[in-house]
Design a protein around this motif. Structure first.
Motif, short mmCIF file in Angstrom:
data_model
loop_
_atom_site.label_atom_id
_atom_site.label_comp_id
_atom_site.label_asym_id
_atom_site.label_seq_id
_atom_site.Cartn_x
_atom_site.Cartn_y
_atom_site.Cartn_z
N VAL A 1 0.85 -1.20 0.00
CA VAL A 1 0.00 0.00 0.00
C VAL A 1 0.88 1.24 0.00
N GLU A 2 1.89 1.25 0.85
CA GLU A 2 2.79 2.41 0.91
C GLU A 2 3.47 2.65 -0.44
N LYS A 3 3.90 1.59 -1.08
CA LYS A 3 4.56 1.72 -2.38
C LYS A 3 3.59 2.23 -3.44
N LEU A 4 2.38 1.69 -3.47
CA LEU A 4 1.40 2.07 -4.48
C LEU A 4 0.84 3.46 -4.25
N ALA A 5 0.55 3.81 -3.00
CA ALA A 5 -0.07 5.10 -2.68
C ALA A 5 0.95 6.21 -2.48
N GLY A 6 2.18 5.83 -2.15
CA GLY A 6 3.17 6.85 -1.82
C GLY A 6 2.94 7.43 -0.43
N LEU A 7 2.14 6.71 0.36
CA LEU A 7 1.79 7.12 1.73
C LEU A 7 1.82 5.89 2.62
N PRO A 8 2.10 6.06 3.90
CA PRO A 8 2.01 4.91 4.80
C PRO A 8 0.58 4.37 4.86
N ALA A 9 0.45 3.07 5.04
CA ALA A 9 -0.88 2.45 5.15
C ALA A 9 -1.61 2.96 6.39
N ARG A 10 -0.89 3.43 7.36
CA ARG A 10 -1.36 4.09 8.57
C ARG A 10 -2.02 3.18 9.59
N SER A 11 -2.71 2.15 9.16
CA SER A 11 -3.40 1.29 10.11
C SER A 11 -3.47 -0.13 9.56
N VAL A 12 -3.46 -1.09 10.46
CA VAL A 12 -3.62 -2.49 10.07
C VAL A 12 -5.10 -2.80 9.86
N ALA A 13 -5.95 -2.30 10.74
CA ALA A 13 -7.39 -2.59 10.71
C ALA A 13 -8.16 -1.46 10.04
N TRP A 14 -9.08 -1.82 9.16
CA TRP A 14 -9.90 -0.84 8.45
C TRP A 14 -11.37 -1.20 8.58
N ARG A 15 -12.20 -0.19 8.74
CA ARG A 15 -13.66 -0.40 8.83
C ARG A 15 -14.22 -0.42 7.42
N VAL A 16 -14.76 -1.57 7.03
CA VAL A 16 -15.22 -1.78 5.66
C VAL A 16 -16.57 -2.48 5.70
#
Length: 183
Positions: free
Chosen positions: A58-73
């Protein structure tokens, strides 16, 4: 003047200085889901936990840290057919959090974004439909940056930038972790 006269003046002055009275909730999570996928007959929570490797991707693709392991989806279904997903997130505007939802098609392209709660005193223009429509159809590999695929709004520069970064991160998460072939 006695002490009882000054107390209301001091309290009202302190109330004006402390805290923000600008928070506006536009949509609940359930309303955001229904707004993004009005044809859905059901929504089911998705337990999205990113692995360390997925966070790196995610960091490589977005150019940003993924920031969190868990996501509300939430997954949106019409009968038994998967329509897509809604990912809920919050980013800092200038000082306060902006709560928003990103609707993703089953192919991980962005369907639409909805601002759920805006707590800043300025920059509410990101709620405008024309600004939010810029994200529709974009993917993690699209131009998703203010001034590069997404217009900036004068007076809402930080809100635009931070929400756009958040959407770019979510588009990368969708590409890495929500596509059926990636699970």
């Amino acid at each position: 003047m006695n002490q009882n006269t000054f107390a209301p003046l001091i309290l009202s002055a302190l109330a004006g200085v402390s805290g923000t009275a600008f928070a506006t909730q536009y949509l609940t999570a359930e309303q955001a889901q229904q707004t993004i996928f009005p044809e859905a007959t059901s929504f089911k929570p998705v337990n999205l936990q990113l692995s360390l490797e997925q966070m790196r991707q995610v960091e490589k693709l977005a150019g940003l840290p993924a920031r969190s392991v868990a996501w509300r989806v939430a997954a949106a279904y019409k009968d038994d057919k998967l329509l897509g997903h809604v990912v809920f997130d919050e980013v800092i505007g200038k000082f306060e959090l902006i709560s928003y939802a990103v609707g993703l098609q089953a192919d991980a392209s962005i369907r639409q974004i909805e601002i759920m709660t805006y707590r800043e005193s300025h920059g509410m223009e990101i709620k405008n439909a024309n600004w939010r429509k810029q994200f529709a159809g974009k993917t993690a590999s699209s131009n998703l940056a203010p001034g590069d695929g997404i217009a900036n709004i004068s007076g809402a520069t930080l809100s635009c930038s931070h929400v756009t970064d958040g959407v770019r991160r979510i588009a990368a998460i969708a590409q890495i972790a929500l596509l059926p072939a990636k699970k």
